[in-house]
Design a protein around this motif. Structure first.
Motif, PDB file in Angstrom:
ATOM      1  N   PHE A 297       0.972  -1.531   0.352  1.00 17.19           N
ATOM      2  CA  PHE A 297      -0.432   0.542  -0.360  1.00 17.19           C
ATOM      3  C   PHE A 297       1.362   1.363   0.283  1.00 17.19           C
ATOM      4  CE2 PHE A 297      -2.801  -3.417   1.546  1.00 17.19           C
ATOM      5  CZ  PHE A 297      -3.992  -3.229   0.622  1.00 17.19           C
TER       6      PHE A 297
ATOM      7  N   GLN B 184      -7.495  10.742  -2.690  1.00 13.64           N
ATOM      8  CA  GLN B 184      -8.550  10.970  -2.804  1.00 13.64           C
ATOM      9  C   GLN B 184      -8.504  13.215  -2.005  1.00 13.64           C
ATOM     10  OE1 GLN B 184     -11.595   8.399  -1.850  1.00 13.64           O
ATOM     11  NE2 GLN B 184     -11.274   7.375  -3.103  1.00 13.64           N
TER      12      GLN B 184
ATOM     13  N   THR C 102     -19.651  -1.612   5.254  1.00 12.07           N
ATOM     14  CA  THR C 102     -19.149  -0.026   5.594  1.00 12.07           C
ATOM     15  C   THR C 102     -19.398   0.233   4.753  1.00 12.07           C
ATOM     16  OG1 THR C 102     -17.349  -1.010   6.855  1.00 12.07           O
ATOM     17  CG2 THR C 102     -17.307   1.250   6.662  1.00 12.07           C
TER      18      THR C 102
ATOM     19  N   ILE D 260      -8.031  -5.588  -5.805  1.00 11.78           N
ATOM     20  CA  ILE D 260      -7.677  -4.358  -4.594  1.00 11.78           C
ATOM     21  C   ILE D 260      -6.355  -3.762  -5.452  1.00 11.78           C
ATOM     22  CG2 ILE D 260      -6.403  -4.162  -2.146  1.00 11.78           C
ATOM     23  CD1 ILE D 260      -7.458  -6.830  -1.648  1.00 11.78           C
ATOM     24  N   PRO D 261      -6.234  -2.157  -5.846  1.00 11.21           N
ATOM     25  CA  PRO D 261      -5.295  -1.670  -5.928  1.00 11.21           C
ATOM     26  C   PRO D 261      -3.766  -1.972  -4.984  1.00 11.21           C
ATOM     27  CG  PRO D 261      -6.802   0.144  -6.203  1.00 11.21           C
ATOM     28  CD  PRO D 261      -7.775  -1.059  -5.126  1.00 11.21           C
TER      29      PRO D 261
ATOM     30  N   THR E 107      -6.190   4.843  -0.011  1.00 15.66           N
ATOM     31  CA  THR E 107      -7.404   4.331  -0.533  1.00 15.66           C
ATOM     32  C   THR E 107      -7.434   6.415  -0.190  1.00 15.66           C
ATOM     33  OG1 THR E 107      -7.929   2.620  -0.916  1.00 15.66           O
ATOM     34  CG2 THR E 107      -9.424   3.896  -1.735  1.00 15.66           C
TER      35      THR E 107
ATOM     36  N   GLN F  37      -4.953  -0.263   3.972  1.00 12.65           N
ATOM     37  CA  GLN F  37      -5.727  -0.273   2.696  1.00 12.65           C
ATOM     38  C   GLN F  37      -6.949   0.774   2.462  1.00 12.65           C
ATOM     39  OE1 GLN F  37      -8.696  -0.605   1.072  1.00 12.65           O
ATOM     40  NE2 GLN F  37      -8.276  -0.528  -0.619  1.00 12.65           N
TER      41      GLN F  37
ATOM     42  N   ALA G 122      -4.269  -4.394   7.474  1.00 13.85           N
ATOM     43  CA  ALA G 122      -4.219  -4.133   5.987  1.00 13.85           C
ATOM     44  C   ALA G 122      -5.544  -3.434   5.428  1.00 13.85           C
ATOM     45  CB  ALA G 122      -4.311  -5.820   5.412  1.00 13.85           C
ATOM     46  N   ILE G 123      -6.390  -3.911   6.115  1.00 12.04           N
ATOM     47  CA  ILE G 123      -7.660  -3.475   6.825  1.00 12.04           C
ATOM     48  C   ILE G 123      -6.854  -1.975   6.951  1.00 12.04           C
ATOM     49  CG2 ILE G 123      -9.819  -2.735   7.406  1.00 12.04           C
ATOM     50  CD1 ILE G 123     -10.126  -5.753   7.940  1.00 12.04           C
TER      51      ILE G 123
ATOM     52  N   ILE H  74      -9.888  -7.183   4.227  1.00  4.99           N
ATOM     53  CA  ILE H  74     -10.408  -5.904   2.994  1.00  4.99           C
ATOM     54  C   ILE H  74     -11.643  -5.316   2.417  1.00  4.99           C
ATOM     55  CG2 ILE H  74      -9.569  -4.228   1.113  1.00  4.99           C
ATOM     56  CD1 ILE H  74      -6.205  -5.638   2.286  1.00  4.99           C
TER      57      ILE H  74
ATOM     58  N   HIS I  67     -14.152   4.379   9.147  1.00  5.71           N
ATOM     59  CA  HIS I  67     -14.333   5.493   8.230  1.00  5.71           C
ATOM     60  C   HIS I  67     -14.060   6.781   8.240  1.00  5.71           C
ATOM     61  CE1 HIS I  67     -18.029   3.621   9.788  1.00  5.71           C
ATOM     62  NE2 HIS I  67     -18.328   4.372   9.485  1.00  5.71           N
TER      63      HIS I  67
ATOM     64  N   LEU J 169     -11.784  -1.968  -6.033  1.00  6.20           N
ATOM     65  CA  LEU J 169     -12.360  -2.145  -4.778  1.00  6.20           C
ATOM     66  C   LEU J 169     -12.886  -0.503  -4.306  1.00  6.20           C
ATOM     67  CD1 LEU J 169     -13.445  -3.858  -2.082  1.00  6.20           C
ATOM     68  CD2 LEU J 169     -11.703  -2.926  -1.258  1.00  6.20           C
ATOM     69  N   HIS J 170     -12.554   0.224  -4.809  1.00  4.94           N
ATOM     70  CA  HIS J 170     -13.444   1.587  -4.105  1.00  4.94           C
ATOM     71  C   HIS J 170     -14.499   2.497  -5.247  1.00  4.94           C
ATOM     72  CE1 HIS J 170      -9.676   3.014  -6.250  1.00  4.94           C
ATOM     73  NE2 HIS J 170     -10.062   4.194  -6.432  1.00  4.94           N
TER      74      HIS J 170
END
Lengths: 218, 218
Positions: A56, A180, B176, B152-153, A176, A172, A168-169, B169, A119, B118-119
């Motif tokens: 990542f 953005q 969510t 998953i990127p 991501t 990631q 990892a969660i 992941i 989130h 994924l997103h």
């Protein structure tokens, strides 16, 4: 410090494919986020965290080894630690001080503290995510020093995830989301040059010979 | 089918805490998403996937065991399989047919196919996420039947994550996101009643005695 002519010369020893790969990976690397593990006992967990950092784009991993120093060495010699930078500390205290000096907020990832949900986490802040021991979790020292407690919402009977999965969660998700934003998260040009040298050194077997010849022929 | 009076009676054998726990977990369970694993060899990966399903509220897991049937049994007997429903299939063909009949789109999770990131995944569709063998990945049959390829990127030198990490992941992300939509993702009232019975049965040791006494005293 960095000899750009030498770098150019060294790069002629890489295939075009490999060179392009370095650039692609470098363009996605960040020090906006970093990770710290505190005395993680299960060796496969440490290397899984390091692997996730590479996957990542996290360039630096901080490893605190107050109790475990000998056992970790062997394991991390096997993984993707070649491509990320490992900062090793003998005490949590040194690690936290160093991170704070570099401007990182300390984020304790704990499964039982009901604070910031993943989130809802503010990705704009420079953050170091701390992962603790398998059973005991993070030390009191880290919990006391933390600026933020981060939680992955869990809704089942099982109330915990293992460290490598949690890391990892989190990585990631935050990377991501970071991409953005318009935050300046990439490595600086100087940091990129350093990594180009470092990665070439780890890739080309005859690196030392090439460098010696280069300077002798100058 | 379900005897609500009996259920009420059975619930008097649960502590208030336990009863509340069942309700909390039930309120977050979904069949909008489900997961399928195809001949996963490494046993700890299967149980990690099942654990992630429990953690993120996925009620059903589909396990295809064309080649591996005997070895998986032992392992899944240890995990959180008590709280999720395992549907077992001898062939991919049967599994896919069954899922399609139930209205699921087939989502192949593959690290190398450059399709939906994924997103960007559309969480509004009923979906089954397929995870394949450690080295070979998903079978041609699943890839051919897939409605969507999910990726998953990854931006490092390491180009893969292990199955348990990928599953965690993906499930964390899609559940969510699902809960931020107005999709009707929860279990139906009938499905909840069935799970209440099932979970009580697995919790109370003297379940059979209690039920027998209940009917004899009626």
């Amino acid at each position: 410090m960095t000899d750009l002519k030498l770098l150019e010369h060294l790069e002629t020893y890489l295939t075009e494919h490999r060179k392009q790969r370095f650039e692609n990976v470098l363009s996605q690397r960040t020090k906006h986020f970093t990770v710290a593990t505190e005395d993680v006992y299960q060796l496969h967990n440490t290397s899984a965290v390091i692997r996730s950092c590479d996957v990542f784009g996290i360039q630096e991993v901080n490893i605190v080894e107050e109790q475990n120093s000998k056992r970790i060495d062997r394991e991390i010699a096997m993984g993707s630690q070649k491509w990320v930078d490992l900062n090793r500390y003998k005490t949590v205290h040194d690690c936290i001080n160093d991170l704070k000096e570099k401007g990182y907020q300390i984020v304790a990832t704990t499964p039982h503290t009901n604070d910031t949900l993943l989130h809802e986490f503010d990705v704009t802040k420079k953050s170091c995510f701390f992962f603790g021991r398998e059973t005991e979790g993070l030390s009191k020292e880290v919990l006391d020093a933390a600026d933020c407690y981060l939680k992955i919402p869990m809704v089942g009977f099982t109330e915990s995830l293992n460290i490598s999965v949690s890391a990892a969660i989190i990585l990631q998700h935050v990377t991501t989301k970071l991409k953005q934003t318009d935050i300046d998260w990439q490595l600086t040009e100087i940091e990129k040059q350093e990594k180009r040298f470092d990665w070439i050194k780890k890739t080309i077997k005859s690196y030392d010979d090439i460098v010696n010849r280069y300077y002798n022929n100058k």
